[in-house]
Design an enzyme around this catalytic site. Structure first.
Site, PDB file in Angstrom:
ATOM      1  N   ASP A   1      -1.551  -0.975   5.937  1.00  0.00           N
ATOM      2  CA  ASP A   1      -1.822  -0.414   7.264  1.00  0.00           C
ATOM      3  C   ASP A   1      -3.294  -0.445   7.644  1.00  0.00           C
ATOM      4  OD1 ASP A   1      -2.059   1.667   5.112  1.00  0.00           O
ATOM      5  OD2 ASP A   1      -2.857   2.812   6.792  1.00  0.00           O
TER       6      ASP A   1
ATOM      7  N   ASP B   1       0.863  -1.161   0.000  1.00  0.00           N
ATOM      8  CA  ASP B   1       0.000   0.000   0.000  1.00  0.00           C
ATOM      9  C   ASP B   1       0.914   1.230   0.000  1.00  0.00           C
ATOM     10  OD1 ASP B   1      -2.475   1.491   0.392  1.00  0.00           O
ATOM     11  OD2 ASP B   1      -1.786   1.789   2.448  1.00  0.00           O
TER      12      ASP B   1
ATOM     13  N   ASP C   1      -0.287   5.130   0.994  1.00  0.00           N
ATOM     14  CA  ASP C   1      -0.617   6.054   2.081  1.00  0.00           C
ATOM     15  C   ASP C   1      -0.755   5.305   3.399  1.00  0.00           C
ATOM     16  OD1 ASP C   1      -0.753   7.967   0.134  1.00  0.00           O
ATOM     17  OD2 ASP C   1      -2.929   8.050   0.058  1.00  0.00           O
TER      18      ASP C   1
END
Length: 223
Positions: free
Chosen positions: A173, A10, A12
């Site tokens: 995240d 990922d 961001d």
């Protein structure tokens, strides 16, 4: 040593803390539409499902109710213009990210990015960070008809790079990353420091929970 040939990341909340730039764009959009600015912490909780949802959440917060389609379209246009101006400015990478990516590349690992951020913003961010050549494939949230938590983007990367999902590790995240990886049949690392709507990433059941990005090397490279 875990045998993974491909690592999908990922962006961001995993590689970069993009909230400062996103908050600037959200607030420029809100002010342009006649609303007050939002706090950066609020924006931090709105990130994770792509730009449309970020704009929708920012408008709902300002209005106290769900925005209509016309307002959402106008807001998305204003947001895109604002974010174009700031997306690659003052990038903040989480500790250990750049060094660990370099270590993985030297070890022969193949790297890709699967983000829900619209693709148009991603190349400039990677170029500003000097990472344009680090990733074999980069997908944005609008690169395919579906985005995370659908497994489709992750499986698309595996097909394009001819790597078995069972030999692929997803690193993210949020629960979107974990759910997508689990549905794709691949292992997943959940990072504790990113954007997961204020919830503990461990609750999503990733295979590993890490608070230090550099610890990826222990999973991927330790004999």
């Amino acid at each position: 040593m875990a045998e993974f040939d491909l690592i999908q990341f990922d962006l961001d909340g995993t590689l970069i803390d993009s909230v400062p730039q996103l908050a600037q764009a959200v607030n420029r959009m809100r002010v342009q539409l006649g609303f007050g600015e939002a706090g950066e912490q609020a924006v931090r909780h709105w990130v994770g499902n792509g730009a449309d949802m970020l704009v929708r959440r920012a408008l709902a917060d300002a209005l106290g109710t769900e925005p209509g389609d016309e307002l959402r379209r106008a807001a998305r246009t204003a947001f895109d213009v604002a974010y174009d101006q700031v997306a690659d400015q003052g990038l903040v990478f989480y500790p250990g990210v750049l060094d660990t990516l370099a270590v993985l590349r030297r070890a022969g690992k193949r790297l890709a990015i699967v983000t829900n951020k619209p693709y148009r913003f991603v190349p400039a961010i990677l170029a500003a960070a000097g990472l344009s050549e680090q990733f074999e494939l980069v997908l944005g949230g609008d690169s395919l008809p579906e985005k995370k938590p659908s497994p489709a983007p992750l499986l698309h990367v595996c097909r394009q790079l001819d790597v078995d999902p069972a030999r692929t590790l997803m690193v993210g995240d949020s629960e979107n990353d974990v759910l997508a990886a689990q549905a794709a049949g691949m292992a997943v690392v959940g990072l504790t420091y990113g954007y997961n709507y204020g919830r503990d990433i461990a609750d999503s059941g990733p295979d590993w929970v890490l608070s230090d990005f550099a610890a990826l090397a222990d999973i991927l490279l330790t004999d």
